[in-house]
Scaffold this active site. Structure first.
Site, PDB file in Angstrom:
ATOM      1  N   GLU A  42       0.829  -1.204   0.000  1.00 58.40           N
ATOM      2  CA  GLU A  42       0.000   0.000   0.000  1.00 58.40           C
ATOM      3  C   GLU A  42       0.867   1.259   0.000  1.00 58.40           C
ATOM      4  O   GLU A  42       1.941   1.291   0.606  1.00 58.40           O
ATOM      5  CB  GLU A  42      -0.928   0.016   1.227  1.00 58.40           C
ATOM      6  CG  GLU A  42      -2.040  -1.009   1.163  1.00 58.40           C
ATOM      7  CD  GLU A  42      -2.955  -0.935   2.377  1.00 58.40           C
ATOM      8  OE1 GLU A  42      -2.728  -0.065   3.250  1.00 58.40           O
ATOM      9  OE2 GLU A  42      -3.880  -1.760   2.457  1.00 58.40           O
ATOM     10  N   ARG A  99      -5.841   4.064 -24.734  1.00 58.52           N
ATOM     11  CA  ARG A  99      -6.219   3.230 -25.871  1.00 58.52           C
ATOM     12  C   ARG A  99      -7.586   2.569 -25.674  1.00 58.52           C
ATOM     13  O   ARG A  99      -8.187   2.098 -26.628  1.00 58.52           O
ATOM     14  CB  ARG A  99      -5.146   2.169 -26.131  1.00 58.52           C
ATOM     15  CG  ARG A  99      -3.896   2.739 -26.789  1.00 58.52           C
ATOM     16  CD  ARG A  99      -2.757   1.730 -26.846  1.00 58.52           C
ATOM     17  NE  ARG A  99      -2.111   1.577 -25.558  1.00 58.52           N
ATOM     18  CZ  ARG A  99      -0.959   0.931 -25.366  1.00 58.52           C
ATOM     19  NH1 ARG A  99      -0.355   0.369 -26.408  1.00 58.52           N
ATOM     20  NH2 ARG A  99      -0.421   0.843 -24.171  1.00 58.52           N
ATOM     21  N   LYS A 195      -3.657  -1.277 -44.687  1.00 65.19           N
ATOM     22  CA  LYS A 195      -3.651  -2.675 -44.247  1.00 65.19           C
ATOM     23  C   LYS A 195      -5.036  -3.267 -44.464  1.00 65.19           C
ATOM     24  O   LYS A 195      -6.045  -2.646 -44.134  1.00 65.19           O
ATOM     25  CB  LYS A 195      -3.297  -2.771 -42.760  1.00 65.19           C
ATOM     26  CG  LYS A 195      -1.939  -2.178 -42.401  1.00 65.19           C
ATOM     27  CD  LYS A 195      -1.717  -2.234 -40.900  1.00 65.19           C
ATOM     28  CE  LYS A 195      -0.401  -1.590 -40.513  1.00 65.19           C
ATOM     29  NZ  LYS A 195      -0.178  -1.583 -39.052  1.00 65.19           N
ATOM     30  N   ASP A 225       5.064   1.526 -28.642  1.00 67.44           N
ATOM     31  CA  ASP A 225       4.952   0.565 -27.540  1.00 67.44           C
ATOM     32  C   ASP A 225       5.825  -0.656 -27.838  1.00 67.44           C
ATOM     33  O   ASP A 225       6.999  -0.693 -27.500  1.00 67.44           O
ATOM     34  CB  ASP A 225       3.493   0.192 -27.329  1.00 67.44           C
ATOM     35  CG  ASP A 225       3.269  -0.618 -26.063  1.00 67.44           C
ATOM     36  OD1 ASP A 225       4.256  -0.953 -25.381  1.00 67.44           O
ATOM     37  OD2 ASP A 225       2.105  -0.933 -25.737  1.00 67.44           O
TER      38      ASP A 225
END
Length: 314
Positions: A42, A99, A195, A225
């Site tokens: 915590e 995202r 694509k 990423d």
């Protein structure tokens, strides 16, 4: 006259070097606080100076480890509110969970909205961020949100490199808005990678739409990423017989094995910003980092002095 007399800067653990840069530019020292953890993990936060009646600017990217940094931020906001701060301006250079901004499938959460709710409930007065993955996230808040833009910083870098015969390329159709913005600054044409999957279960096809043969191309994305998107795009561009490939992105998440993919790719150089702290183990020769500290310092000063922030969007 610009004033910082009632401004106090604080940072947590996600990106102390960026916070220190902003502090030095504004000539406002970072406030004293500590983050400790109980034996079960915590988080406990102590503010070690008075913040009563002060305008607080709390700098924290919600980058990896995302949940740890997010909880630090929420607890710190709560502590500031209970310590009678006048305003709590949350500076989030990288907004995690962005995202998950819509329901792409049934029974999915909209986590970007949940994070907005948590920040508001904790007590944030304003959010200042950089290149949100989905611009509509600004509408998830009922408090002011200033979204700064990283493309001009990246474009200025390429302008100084003096590259000739350049084409600005989007690695997929979702990034066309960013590409157009950079293309306008650099006065260059655009192209994008299309694509498509002919039939379910078949291999995805990629094609370059636009004239790139014999050109220097600059791939533009908002975040890097796993680097899968930009590396696939770079491989596709190589087949189109381009001259050299550069890539850039505002947020360098660089999850493993992104470094190895970039190192072994045809990308000559990857330019990112320091919105996310880049540890030594993620640094490779191909990566160039640009500072967003001057941009944030200017934005914070404008907010503090009730001046327009919109001039920074261009």
């Amino acid at each position: 006259m610009s004033s910082t007399s009632n401004m106090k800067l604080f940072t947590l653990n996600s990106n102390e070097p960026l916070a220190q840069e902003i502090s030095e530019i504004l000539d406002v020292p970072l406030g004293k606080n500590s983050v400790v953890r109980f034996s079960d993990g915590e988080i406990q936060i102590n503010i070690e100076e008075s913040v009563r009646g002060a305008d607080i600017y709390l700098i924290q990217s919600t980058s990896q480890p995302v949940n740890e940094h997010l909880m630090e931020l929420l607890i710190m906001i709560d502590a500031m509110k209970r310590a009678s701060a006048k305003s709590i301006n949350v500076v989030i250079p990288y907004y995690g969970y962005a995202r998950q901004d819509r329901k792409a499938r049934s029974r999915e959460p909209i986590t970007a909205k949940l994070i907005a709710n948590l920040l508001e409930t904790a007590g944030a007065s304003r959010v200042i961020s950089l290149d949100l993955h989905a611009p509509q996230i600004q509408g998830f808040f009922d408090i002011p949100v200033d979204q700064l833009v990283g493309v001009p910083i990246l474009a200025e870098y390429y302008n100084e490199k003096n590259l000739d015969d350049i084409v600005i390329v989007a690695p997929d159709t979702s990034g066309l808005r960013r590409v157009r913005r950079m293309a306008n600054i650099l006065d260059a044409p655009i192209a994008f990678i299309d694509k498509r999957r002919p039939e379910p279960g078949e291999e995805e096809e990629t094609n370059v739409v636009g004239s790139v043969q014999g050109k220097n191309v600059i791939l533009v994305d908002d975040m890097i990423d796993t680097a899968e998107t930009v590396v696939q795009a770079a491989n596709c561009l190589m087949e189109a017989d381009v001259k050299e490939i550069y890539a850039c992105g505002t947020h360098a998440l660089l999850s493993e094995p992104a470094g190895a993919k970039i190192e072994n790719s045809p990308i000559k150089e990857l330019v990112v910003t320091n919105s996310i702290f880049l540890p030594e183990e993620k640094k490779i020769d191909k990566i160039k980092s640009l500072s967003v500290a001057p941009l944030f310092a200017d934005a914070l000063l404008r907010v503090q002095n009730e001046k327009s922030v919109s001039v920074l969007f261009d």
